[in-house]
Design a protein around this motif. Structure first.
Motif, PDB file in Angstrom:
ATOM      1  N   MET A 141      89.998  15.110  43.401  1.00  8.69           N
ATOM      2  CA  MET A 141      89.241  15.817  44.410  1.00  8.69           C
ATOM      3  C   MET A 141      89.971  15.742  45.746  1.00  8.69           C
ATOM      4  N   ALA A 142      90.590  14.623  46.025  1.00  4.98           N
ATOM      5  CA  ALA A 142      91.323  14.477  47.281  1.00  4.98           C
ATOM      6  C   ALA A 142      92.488  15.465  47.360  1.00  4.98           C
ATOM      7  N   GLY A 143      93.117  15.741  46.229  1.00  2.00           N
ATOM      8  CA  GLY A 143      94.203  16.720  46.200  1.00  2.00           C
ATOM      9  C   GLY A 143      93.725  18.103  46.600  1.00  2.00           C
ATOM     10  N   HIS A 144      92.561  18.483  46.119  1.00  2.00           N
ATOM     11  CA  HIS A 144      92.024  19.796  46.474  1.00  2.00           C
ATOM     12  C   HIS A 144      91.587  19.839  47.933  1.00  2.00           C
ATOM     13  N   VAL A 145      91.020  18.755  48.425  1.00  2.00           N
ATOM     14  CA  VAL A 145      90.651  18.685  49.843  1.00  2.00           C
ATOM     15  C   VAL A 145      91.911  18.834  50.700  1.00  2.00           C
ATOM     16  N   ALA A 146      93.002  18.179  50.306  1.00  2.00           N
ATOM     17  CA  ALA A 146      94.253  18.288  51.056  1.00  2.00           C
ATOM     18  C   ALA A 146      94.766  19.728  51.046  1.00  2.00           C
ATOM     19  N   LEU A 147      94.687  20.394  49.901  1.00  6.76           N
ATOM     20  CA  LEU A 147      95.101  21.796  49.820  1.00  6.76           C
ATOM     21  C   LEU A 147      94.266  22.656  50.759  1.00  6.76           C
ATOM     22  N   THR A 148      92.972  22.457  50.750  1.00  4.93           N
ATOM     23  CA  THR A 148      92.078  23.243  51.596  1.00  4.93           C
ATOM     24  C   THR A 148      92.372  22.989  53.075  1.00  4.93           C
ATOM     25  N   ALA A 149      92.612  21.745  53.437  1.00  9.49           N
ATOM     26  CA  ALA A 149      92.965  21.420  54.824  1.00  9.49           C
ATOM     27  C   ALA A 149      94.275  22.101  55.222  1.00  9.49           C
ATOM     28  N   LEU A 150      95.247  22.091  54.321  1.00  6.19           N
ATOM     29  CA  LEU A 150      96.526  22.753  54.597  1.00  6.19           C
ATOM     30  C   LEU A 150      96.316  24.256  54.809  1.00  6.19           C
ATOM     31  N   LEU A 151      95.459  24.858  54.003  1.00  6.67           N
ATOM     32  CA  LEU A 151      95.178  26.286  54.172  1.00  6.67           C
ATOM     33  C   LEU A 151      94.540  26.574  55.531  1.00  6.67           C
ATOM     34  N   TYR A 152      93.677  25.680  56.008  1.00  6.83           N
ATOM     35  CA  TYR A 152      93.100  25.851  57.346  1.00  6.83           C
ATOM     36  C   TYR A 152      94.194  25.809  58.410  1.00  6.83           C
ATOM     37  N   VAL A 153      95.155  24.908  58.267  1.00 10.22           N
ATOM     38  CA  VAL A 153      96.260  24.810  59.231  1.00 10.22           C
ATOM     39  C   VAL A 153      97.093  26.085  59.191  1.00 10.22           C
ATOM     40  N   VAL A 154      97.443  26.540  57.983  1.00  7.94           N
ATOM     41  CA  VAL A 154      98.258  27.753  57.843  1.00  7.94           C
ATOM     42  C   VAL A 154      97.521  28.962  58.422  1.00  7.94           C
ATOM     43  N   LEU A 155      96.228  29.057  58.167  1.00  2.11           N
ATOM     44  CA  LEU A 155      95.450  30.175  58.710  1.00  2.11           C
ATOM     45  C   LEU A 155      95.403  30.121  60.234  1.00  2.11           C
ATOM     46  N   THR A 156      95.287  28.931  60.793  1.00  2.25           N
ATOM     47  CA  THR A 156      95.288  28.781  62.250  1.00  2.25           C
ATOM     48  C   THR A 156      96.615  29.251  62.840  1.00  2.25           C
ATOM     49  N   VAL A 157      97.702  28.867  62.202  1.00  2.00           N
ATOM     50  CA  VAL A 157      99.033  29.292  62.664  1.00  2.00           C
ATOM     51  C   VAL A 157      99.162  30.812  62.534  1.00  2.00           C
ATOM     52  N   PRO A 207      85.851  26.108  42.705  1.00  2.26           N
ATOM     53  CA  PRO A 207      85.998  24.663  42.894  1.00  2.26           C
ATOM     54  C   PRO A 207      84.677  23.903  43.037  1.00  2.26           C
ATOM     55  N   LEU A 208      83.612  24.574  43.405  1.00  2.00           N
ATOM     56  CA  LEU A 208      82.309  23.921  43.465  1.00  2.00           C
ATOM     57  C   LEU A 208      81.971  23.272  42.121  1.00  2.00           C
ATOM     58  N   PHE A 209      82.264  23.959  41.040  1.00  2.00           N
ATOM     59  CA  PHE A 209      81.992  23.430  39.698  1.00  2.00           C
ATOM     60  C   PHE A 209      82.933  22.268  39.355  1.00  2.00           C
ATOM     61  N   PHE A 210      84.143  22.304  39.907  1.00  2.00           N
ATOM     62  CA  PHE A 210      85.092  21.199  39.747  1.00  2.00           C
ATOM     63  C   PHE A 210      84.530  19.933  40.382  1.00  2.00           C
ATOM     64  N   TYR A 211      84.045  20.043  41.624  1.00  2.00           N
ATOM     65  CA  TYR A 211      83.495  18.883  42.313  1.00  2.00           C
ATOM     66  C   TYR A 211      82.258  18.345  41.610  1.00  2.00           C
ATOM     67  N   ALA A 212      81.393  19.233  41.172  1.00  2.00           N
ATOM     68  CA  ALA A 212      80.179  18.797  40.471  1.00  2.00           C
ATOM     69  C   ALA A 212      80.536  18.033  39.210  1.00  2.00           C
ATOM     70  N   ALA A 213      81.471  18.553  38.434  1.00  2.00           N
ATOM     71  CA  ALA A 213      81.875  17.879  37.196  1.00  2.00           C
ATOM     72  C   ALA A 213      82.489  16.516  37.498  1.00  2.00           C
ATOM     73  N   CYS A 214      83.371  16.464  38.490  1.00  2.00           N
ATOM     74  CA  CYS A 214      84.006  15.188  38.846  1.00  2.00           C
ATOM     75  C   CYS A 214      82.972  14.157  39.277  1.00  2.00           C
ATOM     76  N   LEU A 222      91.108  13.049  33.984  1.00  2.00           N
ATOM     77  CA  LEU A 222      92.116  12.976  35.030  1.00  2.00           C
ATOM     78  C   LEU A 222      93.170  14.070  34.839  1.00  2.00           C
ATOM     79  N   LEU A 223      93.600  14.278  33.606  1.00  2.00           N
ATOM     80  CA  LEU A 223      94.576  15.325  33.314  1.00  2.00           C
ATOM     81  C   LEU A 223      94.014  16.706  33.663  1.00  2.00           C
ATOM     82  N   LEU A 224      92.792  16.970  33.240  1.00  2.00           N
ATOM     83  CA  LEU A 224      92.176  18.264  33.547  1.00  2.00           C
ATOM     84  C   LEU A 224      92.008  18.459  35.054  1.00  2.00           C
ATOM     85  N   ALA A 225      91.650  17.403  35.757  1.00  2.00           N
ATOM     86  CA  ALA A 225      91.488  17.500  37.210  1.00  2.00           C
ATOM     87  C   ALA A 225      92.827  17.834  37.881  1.00  2.00           C
ATOM     88  N   TRP A 226      93.900  17.186  37.441  1.00  2.00           N
ATOM     89  CA  TRP A 226      95.205  17.475  38.033  1.00  2.00           C
ATOM     90  C   TRP A 226      95.709  18.855  37.647  1.00  2.00           C
TER      91      TRP A 226
END
Length: 124
Positions: free
Chosen positions: A1-17, A54-61, A75-79
C-alpha cells in the motif's frame, strides 16, 4: 500500500510541475504557452484513476491484514498491482496507446481480484 501511496504522491508532484506554467507562469515558453499543455490532462486523468480501482486494492489489503491472513501470494499480488499501476501510469501519460493501457489495466484488475479471492478464502 505504501508503494501505491508513493506513486500517487509522485503524480501530485508531476501534476503540480505540469501546471506551473499556467498557474504561476513558471516555465512558460517565450510565446506564453505551457510546454506541458499536451500532457497535463493525461497526468490529471491518471491521478484520478488512482482513486478508482485502487480502492478495492486497499480494502483487500486491510482485510487481509486485519484478519492476519497475509501470505506470500498476497504480497506478490500486491506488488504486481503496484508495478502495474506504475506501468499503467507511464502508458497513460506518455502514449495514446489505449490497447496497451487496457492490457496493463487488466493485469492490475486480475491482481486485485486475486487478493479478493484470498480475502474470501480467509474469511470463509
Amino acid at each position: 500500500m505504501a508503494g501505491h501511496v508513493a506513486l500517487t504522491a509522485l503524480l501530485y508532484v508531476v501534476l503540480t510541475v505540469a501546471r506551473a506554467p499556467r498557474v504561476w507562469g513558471i516555465g512558460r515558453r517565450p510565446d506564453g504557452t505551457s510546454p506541458w499543455a499536451g500532457i497535463e490532462p493525461r497526468i490529471s486523468a491518471n491521478l484520478s484513476n488512482q482513486f478508482e480501482w485502487p480502492l478495492f486494492f486497499y480494502a483487500a489489503c486491510l482485510l487481509l491484514i486485519h484478519g492476519q491472513a497475509q501470505s506470500r501470494a498476497a504480497l506478490l499480488l500486491a506488488w504486481i498491482f503496484v508495478a502495474g499501476r506504475i506501468v499503467h501510469g507511464g502508458v497513460q501519460i506518455l502514449t495514446a496507446n489505449v490497447r496497451l493501457r487496457g492490457l496493463v489495466f487488466t493485469i492490475n484488475f486480475l491482481a486485485v481480484l486475486g487478493l479478493w479471492v484470498l480475502v474470501v478464502r480467509a474469511l470463509a
